[in-house]
Design an enzyme around this catalytic site. Structure first.
Site, mmCIF file in Angstrom:
data_model
loop_
_atom_site.group_PDB
_atom_site.id
_atom_site.type_symbol
_atom_site.label_atom_id
_atom_site.label_comp_id
_atom_site.label_asym_id
_atom_site.label_seq_id
_atom_site.Cartn_x
_atom_site.Cartn_y
_atom_site.Cartn_z
ATOM 1 N N ARG A 88 54.645 -5.197 1.292
ATOM 2 C CA ARG A 88 54.805 -5.249 -0.167
ATOM 3 C C ARG A 88 53.518 -5.720 -0.824
ATOM 4 N NH1 ARG A 88 58.735 -6.620 -4.442
ATOM 5 N NH2 ARG A 88 57.469 -6.298 -6.293
ATOM 6 N N ARG A 97 57.236 0.303 -4.234
ATOM 7 C CA ARG A 97 57.138 -0.786 -3.270
ATOM 8 C C ARG A 97 57.757 -0.374 -1.942
ATOM 9 N NH1 ARG A 97 60.672 -3.673 -7.565
ATOM 10 N NH2 ARG A 97 59.196 -2.441 -8.687
#
Length: 170
Positions: A88, A97
């Site tokens: 992330r 993400r």
């Protein structure tokens, strides 16, 4: 709700980059393997259209119910470490993400700090959170299921939430 050992927490999972199922499965395994967290149940997995920044791939979303032996801030540190180990990067608010973990509820706690707000501030506005939360809501007798259902009906993004799988492939 406070359980016999720790607090009942609900954590939303989301991924829209790369092998989405793999990112979510790895994050779930990491949460299950943490000594201060016990996973009690998971929702089905839903594919959802992006909200906020719409020019990005669809998300997979689910909600995990767990019992936590740590403070809400410590649970946030655990979830952020899982996000980091999953690749992330926080480049754009509501952007793409690999993995996203959001604490939705933590027992009866309400709090607002720079790092954490409980309950999650936009939880009741997002069908992609509420629909999977409804799957595991029965684990917390303090959750108002009717309130969740009414909030889902009021959400603008309901049509963009489609069941993807009954459970996360592992």
């Amino acid at each position: 709700m406070s359980t016999e050992h720790g607090n009942l927490a609900f954590i939303a999972f989301g991924s829209n980059q790369g092998k989405r199922e793999d990112h979510m499965a790895c994050a779930l395994t990491a949460l299950e393997d943490h000594p201060d967290v016990t996973v009690l149940g998971t929702s089905a997995v839903y594919e959802t259209v992006p909200v906020g920044v719409e020019d990005q791939p669809s998300f997979l979303n689910m909600v995990v119910a767990c019992r936590s032996e740590v403070t809400p801030e410590q649970l946030l540190t655990i979830t952020q470490a899982i996000e980091s180990s999953g690749g992330r990067e926080r480049l754009e608010r509501w952007g793409p993400r690999t993995i996203d973990l959001d604490i939705l509820r933590y027992g009866h706690h309400t709090m607002k700090t720079e790092r954490l707000q409980i309950p999650h501030p936009r939880m009741m506005e997002r069908a992609f959170v509420l629909i999977p939360l409804l799957d595991v809501a029965a684990l917390d007798p303090d959750l108002d299921i009717e309130e969740i259902q009414l909030a889902i009906e009021a959400c603008d993004d309901c049509g963009g939430v489609i069941k993807y799988a009954n459970e996360l492939p592992r």
